[in-house]
Design a protein around this motif. Structure first.
Motif, PDB file in Angstrom:
ATOM      1  N   GLN A  49       0.051   0.044   5.621  1.00  0.00           N
ATOM      2  CA  GLN A  49       0.151  -1.313   5.098  1.00  0.00           C
ATOM      3  C   GLN A  49      -1.212  -1.737   4.576  1.00  0.00           C
ATOM      4  OE1 GLN A  49       1.699  -4.151   7.854  1.00  0.00           O
ATOM      5  NE2 GLN A  49       1.525  -5.846   6.430  1.00  0.00           N
ATOM      6  N   ILE A  50      -1.246  -2.169   3.315  1.00  0.00           N
ATOM      7  CA  ILE A  50      -2.480  -2.613   2.680  1.00  0.00           C
ATOM      8  C   ILE A  50      -2.379  -4.121   2.479  1.00  0.00           C
ATOM      9  CG2 ILE A  50      -3.969  -2.374   0.675  1.00  0.00           C
ATOM     10  CD1 ILE A  50      -2.617   0.389   0.241  1.00  0.00           C
ATOM     11  N   ASP A  51      -3.347  -4.847   2.978  1.00  0.00           N
ATOM     12  CA  ASP A  51      -3.343  -6.302   2.825  1.00  0.00           C
ATOM     13  C   ASP A  51      -3.998  -6.673   1.507  1.00  0.00           C
ATOM     14  OD1 ASP A  51      -2.129  -6.691   5.284  1.00  0.00           O
ATOM     15  OD2 ASP A  51      -4.050  -6.653   6.333  1.00  0.00           O
ATOM     16  N   ASN A  52      -3.221  -7.246   0.611  1.00  0.00           N
ATOM     17  CA  ASN A  52      -3.724  -7.746  -0.665  1.00  0.00           C
ATOM     18  C   ASN A  52      -3.804  -9.263  -0.601  1.00  0.00           C
ATOM     19  OD1 ASN A  52      -4.125  -5.402  -2.027  1.00  0.00           O
ATOM     20  ND2 ASN A  52      -2.255  -5.487  -3.208  1.00  0.00           N
ATOM     21  N   THR A  53      -4.480  -9.854  -1.559  1.00  0.00           N
ATOM     22  CA  THR A  53      -4.520 -11.311  -1.620  1.00  0.00           C
ATOM     23  C   THR A  53      -3.171 -11.866  -2.058  1.00  0.00           C
ATOM     24  OG1 THR A  53      -5.356 -11.178  -3.879  1.00  0.00           O
ATOM     25  CG2 THR A  53      -6.976 -11.370  -2.114  1.00  0.00           C
TER      26      THR A  53
END
Length: 123
Positions: A49-53
């Motif tokens: 899981q990659i947290d983007n804005t």
């Protein structure tokens, strides 16, 4: 069917539906493998899981270990299941190419023998 599938989640909680979906999609690629390599094939699936804005993004990476080769594919989308579908499509082509390279083509020498038989029949 690929029996040895290892599914790991990095910053992602794996649930039963995701596990079953991955096992069905990636495990189904085993039918495209040559028979001699079906017993020893293993697959490693990493879901990150990659947290983007703008929101969460999921990256799926699959490594399939077959005899004498590693087949890999990676993709990232906003949905985990969509990423698994895309990676499965990428792996499908690579597995088919691997099968073509490994197996001896039965019909490749048939043209030469047919020419020889025709040549002998004319005399």
């Amino acid at each position: 069917m690929i029996k040895n599938i290892t599914i790991t989640g990095v910053k992602y909680e794996l649930n039963d539906t995701t596990k079953k979906y991955v096992e069905r999609k990636i495990g189904g690629l085993g039918k495209y493998l040559p028979r001699h390599s079906r017993k020893s094939v293993t697959a490693d699936v990493k879901i990150k899981q990659i947290d983007n804005t703008g929101g969460n993004k999921y990256e799926v990476e699959v490594i399939i270990n077959v005899p004498d080769k590693k087949i890999t594919a990676k993709d990232s989308t906003m949905n985990v299941l969509a990423a698994v579908d895309i990676v499965e499509a990428k792996l499908n082509g690579q597995v088919r190419k691997y099968k073509d390279d490994v197996l001896a083509h039965v019909g490749s020498s048939r043209g030469i023998l047919a020419k020889l038989k025709r040549g002998l029949g004319r005399r």
